[in-house]
Design a protein around this motif. Sequence first.
Motif, PDB file in Angstrom:
ATOM      1  N   LYS A   1       0.835  -1.216   0.000  1.00  0.00           N
ATOM      2  CA  LYS A   1       0.000   0.000   0.000  1.00  0.00           C
ATOM      3  C   LYS A   1       0.859   1.251   0.000  1.00  0.00           C
ATOM      4  N   ARG A   2       1.945   1.208   0.742  1.00  0.00           N
ATOM      5  CA  ARG A   2       2.839   2.381   0.801  1.00  0.00           C
ATOM      6  C   ARG A   2       3.416   2.660  -0.597  1.00  0.00           C
TER       7      ARG A   2
ATOM      8  N   ASN B   1      -4.786  -1.015 -14.794  1.00  0.00           N
ATOM      9  CA  ASN B   1      -4.077  -2.244 -15.183  1.00  0.00           C
ATOM     10  C   ASN B   1      -2.630  -2.236 -14.681  1.00  0.00           C
ATOM     11  N   VAL B   2      -1.970  -1.072 -14.805  1.00  0.00           N
ATOM     12  CA  VAL B   2      -0.587  -0.986 -14.305  1.00  0.00           C
ATOM     13  C   VAL B   2      -0.577  -1.137 -12.781  1.00  0.00           C
ATOM     14  N   GLN B   3      -1.540  -0.503 -12.130  1.00  0.00           N
ATOM     15  CA  GLN B   3      -1.593  -0.618 -10.657  1.00  0.00           C
ATOM     16  C   GLN B   3      -1.828  -2.063 -10.215  1.00  0.00           C
ATOM     17  N   GLU B   4      -2.693  -2.768 -10.938  1.00  0.00           N
ATOM     18  CA  GLU B   4      -2.971  -4.163 -10.546  1.00  0.00           C
ATOM     19  C   GLU B   4      -1.719  -5.031 -10.705  1.00  0.00           C
ATOM     20  N   ALA B   5      -1.015  -4.838 -11.822  1.00  0.00           N
ATOM     21  CA  ALA B   5       0.218  -5.622 -12.025  1.00  0.00           C
ATOM     22  C   ALA B   5       1.252  -5.260 -10.962  1.00  0.00           C
ATOM     23  N   THR B   6       1.318  -3.970 -10.623  1.00  0.00           N
ATOM     24  CA  THR B   6       2.284  -3.527  -9.602  1.00  0.00           C
ATOM     25  C   THR B   6       1.932  -4.139  -8.241  1.00  0.00           C
ATOM     26  N   ALA B   7       0.639  -4.093  -7.907  1.00  0.00           N
ATOM     27  CA  ALA B   7       0.207  -4.634  -6.608  1.00  0.00           C
ATOM     28  C   ALA B   7       0.554  -6.125  -6.509  1.00  0.00           C
ATOM     29  N   LYS B   8       0.333  -6.850  -7.591  1.00  0.00           N
ATOM     30  CA  LYS B   8       0.653  -8.287  -7.567  1.00  0.00           C
ATOM     31  C   LYS B   8       2.154  -8.503  -7.381  1.00  0.00           C
ATOM     32  N   ALA B   9       2.949  -7.699  -8.082  1.00  0.00           N
ATOM     33  CA  ALA B   9       4.408  -7.831  -7.938  1.00  0.00           C
ATOM     34  C   ALA B   9       4.825  -7.529  -6.503  1.00  0.00           C
TER      35      ALA B   9
ATOM     36  N   ASP C   1      -6.361 -11.637  -6.206  1.00  0.00           N
ATOM     37  CA  ASP C   1      -7.236 -10.541  -6.653  1.00  0.00           C
ATOM     38  C   ASP C   1      -6.855  -9.303  -5.837  1.00  0.00           C
ATOM     39  N   VAL C   2      -6.166  -8.366  -6.475  1.00  0.00           N
ATOM     40  CA  VAL C   2      -5.660  -7.191  -5.738  1.00  0.00           C
ATOM     41  C   VAL C   2      -6.617  -6.012  -5.791  1.00  0.00           C
ATOM     42  N   ARG C   3      -7.770  -6.197  -6.416  1.00  0.00           N
ATOM     43  CA  ARG C   3      -8.678  -5.052  -6.545  1.00  0.00           C
ATOM     44  C   ARG C   3      -9.152  -4.520  -5.193  1.00  0.00           C
ATOM     45  N   PRO C   4      -9.455  -5.406  -4.209  1.00  0.00           N
ATOM     46  CA  PRO C   4      -9.847  -4.859  -2.898  1.00  0.00           C
ATOM     47  C   PRO C   4      -8.716  -4.063  -2.230  1.00  0.00           C
ATOM     48  N   LEU C   5      -7.485  -4.528  -2.380  1.00  0.00           N
ATOM     49  CA  LEU C   5      -6.336  -3.812  -1.809  1.00  0.00           C
ATOM     50  C   LEU C   5      -6.218  -2.419  -2.431  1.00  0.00           C
ATOM     51  N   LEU C   6      -6.365  -2.368  -3.760  1.00  0.00           N
ATOM     52  CA  LEU C   6      -6.273  -1.070  -4.441  1.00  0.00           C
ATOM     53  C   LEU C   6      -7.431  -0.151  -4.057  1.00  0.00           C
ATOM     54  N   ALA C   7      -8.588  -0.737  -3.836  1.00  0.00           N
ATOM     55  CA  ALA C   7      -9.731   0.074  -3.393  1.00  0.00           C
ATOM     56  C   ALA C   7      -9.413   0.715  -2.041  1.00  0.00           C
ATOM     57  N   GLU C   8      -8.761  -0.058  -1.161  1.00  0.00           N
ATOM     58  CA  GLU C   8      -8.369   0.503   0.149  1.00  0.00           C
ATOM     59  C   GLU C   8      -7.358   1.629  -0.021  1.00  0.00           C
TER      60      GLU C   8
ATOM     61  N   ASP D   1     -13.597   3.156  -6.933  1.00  0.00           N
ATOM     62  CA  ASP D   1     -13.864   2.684  -8.301  1.00  0.00           C
ATOM     63  C   ASP D   1     -13.677   3.863  -9.274  1.00  0.00           C
ATOM     64  N   PRO D   2     -12.435   4.112  -9.720  1.00  0.00           N
ATOM     65  CA  PRO D   2     -12.163   5.310 -10.538  1.00  0.00           C
ATOM     66  C   PRO D   2     -12.973   5.364 -11.832  1.00  0.00           C
ATOM     67  N   LEU D   3     -13.149   4.217 -12.484  1.00  0.00           N
ATOM     68  CA  LEU D   3     -13.896   4.251 -13.753  1.00  0.00           C
ATOM     69  C   LEU D   3     -15.367   4.570 -13.513  1.00  0.00           C
ATOM     70  N   GLY D   4     -15.928   3.932 -12.494  1.00  0.00           N
ATOM     71  CA  GLY D   4     -17.333   4.206 -12.161  1.00  0.00           C
ATOM     72  C   GLY D   4     -17.513   5.677 -11.810  1.00  0.00           C
TER      73      GLY D   4
END
Length: 390
Positions: free
Chosen positions: A11-12, A307-315, A346-353, A363-366
């Motif tokens: 998260k940091r 998409n970049v954030q999701e790949a980064t979060a997984k890494a 699934d890193v979407r909840p982490l990114l939402a936080e 939800d930036p797109l929404g």
Amino acid sequence: MSENTLRHNAKRVLRAQRIETPSWAYGNSGTRFKVFAKAGVPRTPEEKIDDAACVHEFTGVAPSLALHIPWDQVDDYPALARYAESRGIRLGAINPNVFQDNEYRLGSICHPDSAIRAKAVDHLLECVEIGSQTGSGVLSVWLADGTNYLGQDDIRARQDRLAEGLAKVYAAMPEGMRLLLEYKFFEPHFYTMDVPDWGTAFAHCLRLGERAQVLVDTGHHAPGTNIEFLVAVLLREQRLGGFHFNSRNYADDDLMVGAADPFQLFRILHEIHGAGGLAPEAGIEFMLDQCHNLEPSVPALIRSILNVQEATAKALLVDRDALRDAQRDGDVLGAHAVVMDAFSTDVRPLLAEVRQDQGLDPDPLGAFYRSGYQEHIEAERIGGGLGWGA
Ligand code: PSV
Ligand code: MN
Ligand code: MN
């Protein structure tokens, strides 16, 4: 490492990540068959700034806009920089254009005629000056130079001209500016390109000096190229300056990053993270270089950033202690599983936080669709033009 610690660190780093959008992605674009006009595309550099500011407003991680000169030419660059600032963003990398004038038929700084080479160098120097005025720390050089036929020109002589031209530009750069040299294996030339690959770019950067680094455009490789390998090598040599992220299925498709091969994007980010390249002080520029031929640009760029954030979060979720242990023990399957476990999360909840912590909509797109911004620009802007034209 405990899951909590991994998530906390992730998260940091995610809060500090920055992704730059390109001015040319906001306009119309297409193929040589047809450019389909889209509603609401920007008519001026200021309107491109407005769109980039909108992308930043909903993602929180895209506070800069790359310019392409002369597509984004204005009389007063400091005023343009102030306008960007007033919209909450800044001007990023300056991309010179030494490929669209008729004189560049046989190349720019590699051209056989010294007068054409001088014209091209002058434009690059003008871009250094623009960068100084806009406070941009990056001159991003992609050259369309090359040949189509055996014997058309001397390969080594062209390399000499390339080195000479780049050296003049490098010498003119202020202290705080870096030259990022981008390579591309083919197109617009089909026999040789003068900077076709990372090895050629790396060799020129080594001669130029420490502030010359390689720019990796993910779309500029032959099928099957192991991009994460070359990324790891360049990182180790401290010559990886940044990325132009996009997706390719066939050639230089410039589709949305993470659309064609999210696993490749993850593998690249895994190498970057492993080398400490996600730390802001590492100075790696994360830029998008995309065209949106069918889809509206602003939501497409928001989607790309996610998409970049999701790949980064997984890494970031790869348990590097466990990975090191497994590698040391020669546990091939165990090591592979550590990395794949992170990829499968699934890193979407982490990114939402992360977004909620920053006061953003999770939800930036929404949020973008609900904002009415698209309807607003479609109603306001009539007659917007090509993203890649002046
Ligand atoms: C041409 O291939 C290209 O897409 C390069 O990737 C450059 O970065 C971009 O155009 C802008 O000049
Ligand atoms: Mn590029
Ligand atoms: Mn390209």
